[in-house]
Design a protein around this motif. Sequence first.
Motif, PDB file in Angstrom:
ATOM      1  N   GLN A  23       2.689   1.640  24.874  1.00 52.02           N
ATOM      2  CA  GLN A  23       2.668   2.664  23.535  1.00 52.02           C
ATOM      3  C   GLN A  23       1.287   2.628  22.969  1.00 52.02           C
ATOM      4  O   GLN A  23       0.849   1.545  22.997  1.00 52.02           O
ATOM      5  N   ALA A  24       0.893   3.894  22.892  1.00 52.33           N
ATOM      6  CA  ALA A  24      -0.520   4.038  22.341  1.00 52.33           C
ATOM      7  C   ALA A  24      -0.544   3.849  21.008  1.00 52.33           C
ATOM      8  O   ALA A  24      -1.686   3.218  20.662  1.00 52.33           O
ATOM      9  N   LEU A  25       0.316   4.083  20.312  1.00 56.09           N
ATOM     10  CA  LEU A  25       0.078   3.793  18.666  1.00 56.09           C
ATOM     11  C   LEU A  25       1.325   3.010  17.952  1.00 56.09           C
ATOM     12  O   LEU A  25       2.687   3.490  18.460  1.00 56.09           O
ATOM     13  N   GLN A  26       0.916   2.124  17.429  1.00 61.42           N
ATOM     14  CA  GLN A  26       1.968   1.363  16.829  1.00 61.42           C
ATOM     15  C   GLN A  26       1.839   0.725  15.384  1.00 61.42           C
ATOM     16  O   GLN A  26       0.533   0.942  14.991  1.00 61.42           O
ATOM     17  N   ALA A  27       2.798   0.766  14.842  1.00 60.13           N
ATOM     18  CA  ALA A  27       2.495   0.090  13.261  1.00 60.13           C
ATOM     19  C   ALA A  27       2.767  -1.317  13.397  1.00 60.13           C
ATOM     20  O   ALA A  27       3.636  -2.011  13.843  1.00 60.13           O
ATOM     21  N   VAL A  28       1.599  -1.930  12.823  1.00 61.77           N
ATOM     22  CA  VAL A  28       1.555  -3.408  13.088  1.00 61.77           C
ATOM     23  C   VAL A  28       1.083  -3.886  11.878  1.00 61.77           C
ATOM     24  O   VAL A  28      -0.040  -3.716  11.251  1.00 61.77           O
ATOM     25  N   PRO A  29       2.009  -4.559  10.890  1.00 61.86           N
ATOM     26  CA  PRO A  29       3.330  -4.819  11.065  1.00 61.86           C
ATOM     27  C   PRO A  29       3.997  -3.495  10.740  1.00 61.86           C
ATOM     28  O   PRO A  29       3.687  -2.381  10.235  1.00 61.86           O
ATOM     29  N   GLY A  30       5.314  -3.105  11.065  1.00 63.21           N
ATOM     30  CA  GLY A  30       6.302  -2.200  11.235  1.00 63.21           C
ATOM     31  C   GLY A  30       7.112  -2.144  12.488  1.00 63.21           C
ATOM     32  O   GLY A  30       8.591  -2.162  12.400  1.00 63.21           O
TER      33      GLY A  30
ATOM     34  N   ARG B 198      11.190   1.554  14.971  1.00 67.93           N
ATOM     35  CA  ARG B 198      11.714   1.025  16.394  1.00 67.93           C
ATOM     36  C   ARG B 198      10.750   0.068  17.179  1.00 67.93           C
ATOM     37  O   ARG B 198       9.501   0.139  17.086  1.00 67.93           O
ATOM     38  N   PRO B 199      11.296  -0.751  18.026  1.00 67.83           N
ATOM     39  CA  PRO B 199      10.604  -1.631  18.812  1.00 67.83           C
ATOM     40  C   PRO B 199       9.543  -1.166  19.458  1.00 67.83           C
ATOM     41  O   PRO B 199      10.037  -0.039  19.967  1.00 67.83           O
ATOM     42  N   ALA B 200       8.319  -1.541  19.792  1.00 65.31           N
ATOM     43  CA  ALA B 200       7.459  -1.125  20.361  1.00 65.31           C
ATOM     44  C   ALA B 200       7.834  -1.223  21.976  1.00 65.31           C
ATOM     45  O   ALA B 200       8.413  -2.144  22.329  1.00 65.31           O
ATOM     46  N   ILE B 201       7.361  -0.322  22.768  1.00 61.63           N
ATOM     47  CA  ILE B 201       7.599  -0.243  24.286  1.00 61.63           C
ATOM     48  C   ILE B 201       6.134  -0.575  24.896  1.00 61.63           C
ATOM     49  O   ILE B 201       5.244  -0.089  24.427  1.00 61.63           O
ATOM     50  N   PRO B 202       6.443  -1.094  26.206  1.00 60.84           N
ATOM     51  CA  PRO B 202       5.086  -1.271  26.927  1.00 60.84           C
ATOM     52  C   PRO B 202       4.472  -0.081  27.030  1.00 60.84           C
ATOM     53  O   PRO B 202       4.915   0.958  27.549  1.00 60.84           O
TER      54      PRO B 202
END
Length: 333
Positions: A149-156, A143-147
């Motif tokens: 957000q502590a953990l993101q999949a990048v890329p993903g 899902r698109p990251a939100i402001p």
Amino acid sequence: MIPISVLDLAPVPEGSDTGQALHNALDLARHAEAAGYRRYWMAEHHNMPGIASAATAVALAHVAAGTRRIRIGAGGIMLPNHAPLLIAEQFGTLAALHPGRVDLGLGRAPGTDQVAARAMRRNLTADVDQFPQDVMELLAYFRPAIPGQALQAVPGAGEEVAVWILGSSTFGAQLAAHLGLPYAFASHFAPGQMMQAIQIYRERFRPSEYLAAPRVMLGLNVFAAETDAEARRLFSSLQQAFVNLRSGRPGKLPRPVEGFEASLDLRARATLDHALACSVVGGPETVRHGIAEFVARTGADELMVTAQIHDHAARVRSFEILAEVHAALDAVA
């Protein structure tokens, strides 16, 4: 006629090696793309000398870079072997490089024996009961990251990756229905609960942001040749590989032999008849009848076709014959 797709285990034939198997995989994918197949999937298996697709995302990157339109994906990634974040990053990378072309099929089996499973995970505490939670975690990473957000999949994060649930029992059917995801059943090697799983999935399906109506894809072995006799000879490689695997002797894909089935004892023959019940083996006319009967009996929305054929040219020709038969059926329909 329903769409057809390719499941390629990147077979390593006797007398060859994994490098050639992966080059053959790209060649097959290019032929499949030209012939109009919808998807090209590879599967995660480990500690199997006859299968070269263990590093599935890496192998798919090789294939995707050498093709242009066909969807590429995993059929599947065995999620208990991995942290969901790592899979989100791997397939997010594929989607960033090849937007609109990436599928991710998820399974809960280890895809290997206990020795290899322990080597991958270091311990086996991440059992299959965690699979539904792991799937939901993985979906969240896309899902698109939100402001903040502590953990993101990048890329993903925010990438378009079509997630499927795979299964060979009713468990996957229930999960796919509950989450509103498309469902692929491994009928090409474990057909026992196929009809029950299809029924459960369709009856319990809940529309979701991913899918409005149930979609079932079924695995099918198709060995096509110019004649029935030649197709049966080619099929003997898969039959031998199954007998070797069930006997604890996995190896490279054997060369075909005449009359292999006749050499089996009753127990081995019964095992093969059950495991490979969803197989269509023959010349063009036999394949046409077999495909039409299988679709009519199951109501499949799509077929995922596999063919473990020792000779690469014969394997490519098998998929070409199927594409020709499929086109003819489509014209009639």
